[in-house]
Design an enzyme around this catalytic site. Structure first.
Site, short mmCIF file in Angstrom:
data_model
loop_
_atom_site.label_atom_id
_atom_site.label_comp_id
_atom_site.label_asym_id
_atom_site.label_seq_id
_atom_site.Cartn_x
_atom_site.Cartn_y
_atom_site.Cartn_z
N ARG A 146 -1.06 15.56 9.71
CA ARG A 146 -0.76 15.50 11.14
C ARG A 146 0.68 15.04 11.40
NH1 ARG A 146 -4.48 11.59 13.55
NH2 ARG A 146 -4.38 10.71 11.48
N ASN A 158 -7.41 15.34 13.76
CA ASN A 158 -8.45 15.51 12.75
C ASN A 158 -9.76 15.86 13.44
OD1 ASN A 158 -6.85 14.91 10.54
ND2 ASN A 158 -7.39 12.75 10.50
#
Length: 90
Positions: free
Chosen positions: A20, A38
């Site tokens: 990320r 996520n």
């Protein structure tokens, strides 16, 4: 300039490997807004909004990801939504 938005769902070893944060860095380098989150099923959802060629460059990068990631699939879908004001991690 009209902003485009695209959502990508990245499958593989993509959680717990800095995916990320690395995605945010790539997106910001390209001047894009959106998010990287996520998901409960082990995937990462990425929203990219901005100039279409910049989005394409980041999507190509998603297939590789950061060094520790092992990407097996990237599924993309274009969206007509109001872009967020920044790039956020979720």
């Amino acid at each position: 300039m009209h902003e485009h938005c695209l959502k990508a769902w990245v499958t593989g070893r993509v959680q717990g490997v800095g995916f990320r944060a690395a995605t945010r860095d790539q997106a910001l380098r390209e001047g894009l807004k959106g998010h990287a989150r996520n998901l409960g099923d082990g995937r990462v959802e990425v929203l990219l909004c901005g100039e279409s060629t910049a989005i394409d460059r980041v999507v190509r990068w998603l297939w590789q990801g950061p060094p520790a990631a092992r990407v097996t699939h990237v599924e993309c879908e274009k969206f007509d939504i109001t872009p967020p004001n920044a790039f956020e991690l979720g």
